[in-house]
Design a protein around this motif. Structure first.
Motif, PDB file in Angstrom:
ATOM      1  N   ASN A   1       0.754  -1.046  -0.016  1.00 35.46           N
ATOM      2  CA  ASN A   1      -0.126  -0.019   0.084  1.00 35.46           C
ATOM      3  C   ASN A   1       0.933   1.299  -0.054  1.00 35.46           C
ATOM      4  O   ASN A   1       1.510   1.532   0.989  1.00 35.46           O
ATOM      5  N   ILE A   2       1.125   1.687  -1.107  1.00 38.32           N
ATOM      6  CA  ILE A   2       2.407   2.807  -1.281  1.00 38.32           C
ATOM      7  C   ILE A   2       1.824   3.962  -1.982  1.00 38.32           C
ATOM      8  O   ILE A   2       0.880   3.965  -2.735  1.00 38.32           O
ATOM      9  N   CYS A   3       2.306   5.098  -1.266  1.00 41.50           N
ATOM     10  CA  CYS A   3       1.879   6.613  -1.753  1.00 41.50           C
ATOM     11  C   CYS A   3       3.361   7.131  -2.252  1.00 41.50           C
ATOM     12  O   CYS A   3       4.077   7.076  -1.371  1.00 41.50           O
ATOM     13  N   LEU A   4       3.380   7.598  -3.357  1.00 39.69           N
ATOM     14  CA  LEU A   4       4.469   8.488  -4.006  1.00 39.69           C
ATOM     15  C   LEU A   4       3.924   9.849  -3.634  1.00 39.69           C
ATOM     16  O   LEU A   4       2.921  10.352  -4.074  1.00 39.69           O
ATOM     17  N   ALA A   5       4.933  10.877  -2.745  1.00 40.72           N
ATOM     18  CA  ALA A   5       4.678  12.075  -2.529  1.00 40.72           C
ATOM     19  C   ALA A   5       5.598  12.745  -3.261  1.00 40.72           C
ATOM     20  O   ALA A   5       6.831  12.856  -2.891  1.00 40.72           O
ATOM     21  N   LEU A   6       5.421  13.325  -4.352  1.00 36.10           N
ATOM     22  CA  LEU A   6       6.077  14.012  -5.210  1.00 36.10           C
ATOM     23  C   LEU A   6       6.440  15.602  -5.220  1.00 36.10           C
ATOM     24  O   LEU A   6       5.078  16.257  -5.304  1.00 36.10           O
ATOM     25  N   ASP A   7       7.427  16.047  -5.116  1.00 37.81           N
ATOM     26  CA  ASP A   7       7.665  17.398  -4.860  1.00 37.81           C
ATOM     27  C   ASP A   7       7.392  18.063  -6.569  1.00 37.81           C
ATOM     28  O   ASP A   7       8.059  17.718  -7.421  1.00 37.81           O
ATOM     29  N   ARG A   8       6.494  19.091  -6.557  1.00 39.05           N
ATOM     30  CA  ARG A   8       6.460  19.707  -7.940  1.00 39.05           C
ATOM     31  C   ARG A   8       6.566  21.039  -8.109  1.00 39.05           C
ATOM     32  O   ARG A   8       6.154  22.016  -8.722  1.00 39.05           O
ATOM     33  N   SER A   9       7.639  21.408  -7.039  1.00 40.46           N
ATOM     34  CA  SER A   9       7.937  22.927  -6.686  1.00 40.46           C
ATOM     35  C   SER A   9       8.485  23.460  -8.201  1.00 40.46           C
ATOM     36  O   SER A   9       8.914  22.636  -8.798  1.00 40.46           O
ATOM     37  N   THR A  10       8.484  24.746  -8.199  1.00 40.43           N
ATOM     38  CA  THR A  10       9.057  25.263  -9.583  1.00 40.43           C
ATOM     39  C   THR A  10      10.749  24.666  -9.796  1.00 40.43           C
ATOM     40  O   THR A  10      11.118  24.547 -11.042  1.00 40.43           O
ATOM     41  N   SER A  11      11.222  24.559  -8.745  1.00 40.05           N
ATOM     42  CA  SER A  11      12.788  24.076  -8.815  1.00 40.05           C
ATOM     43  C   SER A  11      12.921  22.612  -9.585  1.00 40.05           C
ATOM     44  O   SER A  11      13.662  22.279 -10.017  1.00 40.05           O
ATOM     45  N   MET A  12      11.772  21.999  -9.569  1.00 40.05           N
ATOM     46  CA  MET A  12      11.549  20.718 -10.289  1.00 40.05           C
ATOM     47  C   MET A  12      11.650  20.785 -11.846  1.00 40.05           C
ATOM     48  O   MET A  12      11.164  19.517 -12.397  1.00 40.05           O
ATOM     49  N   LYS A  13      11.686  21.675 -12.431  1.00 38.92           N
ATOM     50  CA  LYS A  13      11.142  21.799 -13.784  1.00 38.92           C
ATOM     51  C   LYS A  13      12.042  21.222 -14.647  1.00 38.92           C
ATOM     52  O   LYS A  13      12.990  20.856 -14.285  1.00 38.92           O
ATOM     53  N   GLU A  14      11.318  21.102 -15.910  1.00 43.45           N
ATOM     54  CA  GLU A  14      11.906  20.419 -17.111  1.00 43.45           C
ATOM     55  C   GLU A  14      12.409  18.916 -16.856  1.00 43.45           C
ATOM     56  O   GLU A  14      11.819  18.147 -16.621  1.00 43.45           O
ATOM     57  N   LYS A  15      14.034  18.954 -16.992  1.00 44.09           N
ATOM     58  CA  LYS A  15      14.438  17.231 -16.968  1.00 44.09           C
ATOM     59  C   LYS A  15      14.227  16.677 -15.875  1.00 44.09           C
ATOM     60  O   LYS A  15      13.497  15.439 -15.746  1.00 44.09           O
TER      61      LYS A  15
ATOM     62  N   THR B   1       0.841  14.970  -5.303  1.00 38.27           N
ATOM     63  CA  THR B   1       2.043  16.004  -5.706  1.00 38.27           C
ATOM     64  C   THR B   1       1.853  17.067  -4.548  1.00 38.27           C
ATOM     65  O   THR B   1       1.050  17.338  -3.921  1.00 38.27           O
ATOM     66  N   PHE B   2       2.905  17.772  -4.386  1.00 37.70           N
ATOM     67  CA  PHE B   2       2.897  18.816  -3.260  1.00 37.70           C
ATOM     68  C   PHE B   2       3.614  20.095  -3.917  1.00 37.70           C
ATOM     69  O   PHE B   2       4.956  19.885  -4.294  1.00 37.70           O
ATOM     70  N   SER B   3       3.320  21.350  -3.771  1.00 38.30           N
ATOM     71  CA  SER B   3       4.309  22.577  -3.608  1.00 38.30           C
ATOM     72  C   SER B   3       3.763  23.394  -2.624  1.00 38.30           C
ATOM     73  O   SER B   3       4.012  22.986  -1.599  1.00 38.30           O
ATOM     74  N   ASP B   4       3.065  24.186  -2.819  1.00 36.22           N
ATOM     75  CA  ASP B   4       2.330  25.015  -1.801  1.00 36.22           C
ATOM     76  C   ASP B   4       1.388  24.541  -1.160  1.00 36.22           C
ATOM     77  O   ASP B   4       0.513  25.039  -0.233  1.00 36.22           O
ATOM     78  N   LYS B   5       0.576  23.742  -2.363  1.00 40.70           N
ATOM     79  CA  LYS B   5      -0.833  23.059  -1.978  1.00 40.70           C
ATOM     80  C   LYS B   5      -0.822  21.714  -2.415  1.00 40.70           C
ATOM     81  O   LYS B   5       0.159  21.405  -3.368  1.00 40.70           O
TER      82      LYS B   5
ATOM     83  N   GLY C   1       5.234  26.667  -8.024  1.00 45.09           N
ATOM     84  CA  GLY C   1       5.080  26.794  -6.409  1.00 45.09           C
ATOM     85  C   GLY C   1       6.343  26.545  -5.752  1.00 45.09           C
ATOM     86  O   GLY C   1       7.351  26.432  -6.186  1.00 45.09           O
ATOM     87  N   ALA C   2       6.443  26.533  -4.623  1.00 47.07           N
ATOM     88  CA  ALA C   2       7.205  26.512  -3.206  1.00 47.07           C
ATOM     89  C   ALA C   2       7.038  25.088  -2.925  1.00 47.07           C
ATOM     90  O   ALA C   2       6.095  24.457  -3.085  1.00 47.07           O
ATOM     91  N   THR C   3       8.197  24.686  -1.876  1.00 44.64           N
ATOM     92  CA  THR C   3       8.007  23.272  -1.251  1.00 44.64           C
ATOM     93  C   THR C   3       7.558  23.334  -0.022  1.00 44.64           C
ATOM     94  O   THR C   3       7.996  24.091   0.757  1.00 44.64           O
ATOM     95  N   GLU C   4       6.364  22.903   0.400  1.00 44.62           N
ATOM     96  CA  GLU C   4       5.953  22.578   1.508  1.00 44.62           C
ATOM     97  C   GLU C   4       5.792  21.218   1.910  1.00 44.62           C
ATOM     98  O   GLU C   4       4.768  20.594   1.488  1.00 44.62           O
TER      99      GLU C   4
ATOM    100  N   LEU D   1       3.047  15.484   2.779  1.00 44.75           N
ATOM    101  CA  LEU D   1       3.156  14.308   3.532  1.00 44.75           C
ATOM    102  C   LEU D   1       1.832  14.075   4.354  1.00 44.75           C
ATOM    103  O   LEU D   1       1.374  12.935   4.024  1.00 44.75           O
ATOM    104  N   LYS D   2       1.044  15.033   4.517  1.00 45.38           N
ATOM    105  CA  LYS D   2      -0.227  14.737   5.177  1.00 45.38           C
ATOM    106  C   LYS D   2      -1.261  14.154   4.165  1.00 45.38           C
ATOM    107  O   LYS D   2      -1.639  13.189   4.415  1.00 45.38           O
ATOM    108  N   ALA D   3      -1.194  14.659   2.831  1.00 43.64           N
ATOM    109  CA  ALA D   3      -2.171  14.175   1.704  1.00 43.64           C
ATOM    110  C   ALA D   3      -1.762  12.676   1.619  1.00 43.64           C
ATOM    111  O   ALA D   3      -2.565  11.869   1.457  1.00 43.64           O
ATOM    112  N   ALA D   4      -0.429  12.357   1.567  1.00 47.54           N
ATOM    113  CA  ALA D   4       0.049  10.949   1.312  1.00 47.54           C
ATOM    114  C   ALA D   4      -0.472  10.087   2.331  1.00 47.54           C
ATOM    115  O   ALA D   4      -0.734   8.811   2.141  1.00 47.54           O
ATOM    116  N   TYR D   5      -0.279  10.660   3.520  1.00 41.79           N
ATOM    117  CA  TYR D   5      -0.630   9.833   4.862  1.00 41.79           C
ATOM    118  C   TYR D   5      -2.055   9.352   4.766  1.00 41.79           C
ATOM    119  O   TYR D   5      -2.609   8.415   5.103  1.00 41.79           O
TER     120      TYR D   5
END
Lengths: 168, 484
Positions: free
Chosen positions: B122-136, B162-166, B193-196, B201-205
């Protein structure tokens, strides 16, 4: 208290490694076996003369090969112009090009990254990479990190593990 | 009475358990097995057995009668076995504090048949999609996530947040009915967006909670490339809660700009670790490794509860494998999962004060490990962990066992790195530089030339800038850890 020989830091009794500088503070065998290098030296030079007639075997496209004297195994040196020799141990990020683990490298005191053999035009040179038990060519110990020319039939010892270098 | 039923094993307690512990174990078991709540086949029968067990064990007379007829506890009945190695054969009576190292190895006694099937995930991937993750970076992350999804088996639950500021739930916890359909939302993730981290983590939990079951391996994989600001404590609290619920968290940091101490702390609470991904191309490989490990879990979220003798301190605890990383040292140690074919090994460093050495024998640490086997519904009897040594006037002459020496020689390098960072943090730059130089010379003696160079380079940087470089500190930390 156990005083560390390296940095004089005082460790509580029972310590095994100095918590200040990481040096071992009690004596015990570890990782590579410590062997008496003077014995290796005489043994290697004693055998050198009659080992001058190497078995004639070279792969078609190889510029040289190494002949492991204990097992009789011949490993070709072909595709690359430089080979590092050592033994693979678990969890180690650096991999030698030639892994001597199957030939008792550990018991013979071969370091993980022991030596390298390089082709430089027509010359073949060997360099010890700062190994724990040293590298020897015809019984003479090499200075770490400086190259030495190899000739056809030279006997190289990495720690106690001996092989003969065959050059095309 | 059915001769083969061991009521103690059924309830997961020691044979000398006090009455209140029997009651606690009983309540725990019936809560899970009650016919109104249970899910798996045969659990209702087990519920009845647990009832019967409690009826017998709760009554002192009946318990005594039962104990008389009970066959001896046999070692091979236990689903796991344990080996303990000490650095010295005895403690020495002396006027100063002494150190003792202990290597504890736990292996599963996996028998064919019993554990044939890997537990469902039972796995959840919580991925950062903040602006710094762009492109490659984002593209490689998405590709890795899709690959990961493709490895899921029909019985596995999978979700992506996924998470950034939301936060955003990209794939709610589902079985793999239509894979292609699930791949599309992953492909459509757009960085901004930014990284929060807390929000993600809460959403993934929450997603993992929806499908959480004791027979499953419940896990969150957090992948980020940035710092989170201000919500660290909330994250840590959530991790503690997750650990209680049997949900593991592992963290992976991409590049140099993330807070490794924090992510390590977060994952350590649940018995897992953080990993450093230097190049985004490697995300896939790390996820593959993780999947392989999770698919081999036989017992999840094992926890060591312990008490130390008066005058004994646990100075350091470290897990050598399966996942190399530090263990927290407060009261409860989350040891992480036990895998089918990899031993769980840990090293403890204990410091014994003279005041503790009054008797002939000292029990340094007394504790138990509760093991919840994934392939069984009711927990197995706990594993008793008792570290004890005789106390004598003088020290034995024998050298510490080789496995301890080998483990410590490597661990020492990692700890020197830790030490250097701690020194730099408290402003002792000269000391930290010195520690790094010591580390470099040990590394180079061990044949790790390139890592030694990295460390020396970092020492220079530290001397010049009075701080570690973000990349260097992670490189050194995770590389020395990988050596173990």
């Amino acid at each position: 208290m156990i005083r560390c020989n390296n940095c004089q830091y005082e460790n509580p009794p029972g310590s095994i490694f100095c918590s200040e500088c990481g040096a071992q503070v009690i004596s015990a065998d570890l990782t590579t076996q410590n062997i008496r290098t003077d014995q290796v030296r005489t043994a290697a030079s004693a055998e050198a003369p009659d080992a001058r007639t190497p078995p004639v075997y070279l792969a078609a496209d190889a510029w040289g090969s190494i002949h492991l004297m204990d097992s009789g195994q011949i490993l070709p040196l072909d595709k690359r112009s430089e080979y590092t020799i050592g033994r693979v141990s678990e969890g180690q990020p650096v991999m030698p090009d030639i892994d001597l683990t199957p030939y008792n490298a550990y018991a013979n005191g071969v370091s993980r990254l022991h030596a390298s053999i390089r082709r430089d035009g027509k010359r073949i040179v060997i360099m010890d990479l700062g190994s724990a038990n040293g590298s020897f060519v015809n019984g003479k110990r090499l200075t770490s990190n400086s190259e030495r020319l190899l000739g056809h039939g030279d006997v190289v010892a990495l720690g106690k593990l001996k092989f003969q270098v065959l050059i095309r | 009475m059915n001769k083969t039923t061991d009521y103690y094993a059924l309830l997961g307690i020691f044979r000398d358990a006090p009455p209140e512990e029997i009651r606690r174990a009983y309540l725990k078991a019936v809560q899970r097995l009650h016919p109104d709540r249970n899910v798996a086949l045969g659990e209702t029968e087990m519920f009845l057995e647990v009832q019967q067990a409690y009826e017998v064990l709760a009554n002192p007379q009946r318990r005594a009668q039962y104990d008389l007829n009970l066959p001896r506890e046999e070692a091979h009945d236990s689903p796991v076995s344990m080996e303990i190695l000490y650095s010295r054969s005895n403690l020495v009576r002396m006027g100063e504090a002494q150190a003792l190292y202990v290597l504890v190895d736990i292996a599963s006694n996996a028998r064919t048949g019993q554990l044939a099937a890997a537990p469902p995930l039972n796995i959840c991937l919580a991925l950062d999609r903040s602006t710094s993750m762009k492109e490659k970076k984002m593209d490689l992350l998405k590709a890795a996530a899709i690959q990961f999804l493709r490895r899921m088996r029909p019985e596995d639950l999978f979700s992506v947040v996924t998470f950034s500021d939301k936060p955003e739930v990209v794939i709610p916890a589902t079985y793999q009915a239509d894979r292609q359909k699930l791949e599309a939302p992953i492909r459509n993730i757009v960085p901004s967006g930014a990284t929060e981290i807390y929000k993600g983590l809460k959403a993934a939990y929450d997603e993992v909670q929806r499908g959480r079951a004791d027979g499953r391996v419940n896990h969150i994989i957090l992948i980020t490339d940035g710092h989170t600001y201000g919500d660290e404590n909330a994250c840590l609290e959530l991790a503690a809660q997750a650990a209680e619920q049997g949900v593991g968290i592992s963290a992976m940091g991409i590049g140099a700009e993330w807070n490794d101490s924090f992510l390590d702390q977060l994952a350590t609470r649940t018995g897992h670790t953080s990993r450093y991904i230097a190049r985004p191309q490697d995300i896939q490989r790390f996820l593959d490794d993780k999947f392989n490990a999770l698919a081999h879990v036989v017992a999840d979220e094992t926890v060591l509860q312990y008490t130390l003798a008066e005058g004994v301190r646990l100075r350091y605890a470290f897990r050598l494998q399966p996942e190399t990383g530090p263990l927290g040292v407060e009261g409860l140690l989350a040891l992480g999962p036990i895998l089918r074919d990899t031993r769980l090994s840990m090293v403890f460093e204990l410091l014994v004060d003279p005041s503790a050495l009054n008797g002939e024998r000292l029990t340094l640490l007394d504790g138990k490990i509760e093991v919840s086997m994934k392939a069984r519904t009711v927990s197995a009897p706990p594993l008793r962990v008792r570290l004890e040594r005789p106390v004598r006037a003088d020290a034995g002459q024998d050298a510490p066992p080789l496995p301890i020496m080998q483990a410590l020689s490597r661990l020492t390098l990692y700890r020197m790195q830790e030490r250097a960072r701690a020194e730099a943090q408290s402003g002792e730059y000269e000391k930290a530089t010195r520690s790094l130089k010591f580390l470099a010379s040990h590394l180079s003696a061990a044949g790790e030339e390139s890592l030694a160079r990295t460390v020396l380079f970092e020492a220079e940087h530290l001397n010049r800038e009075q701080t570690f470089s973000q990349e260097g500190e992670k490189k050194i930390k995770y590389a020395t850890r990988a050596l173990i």
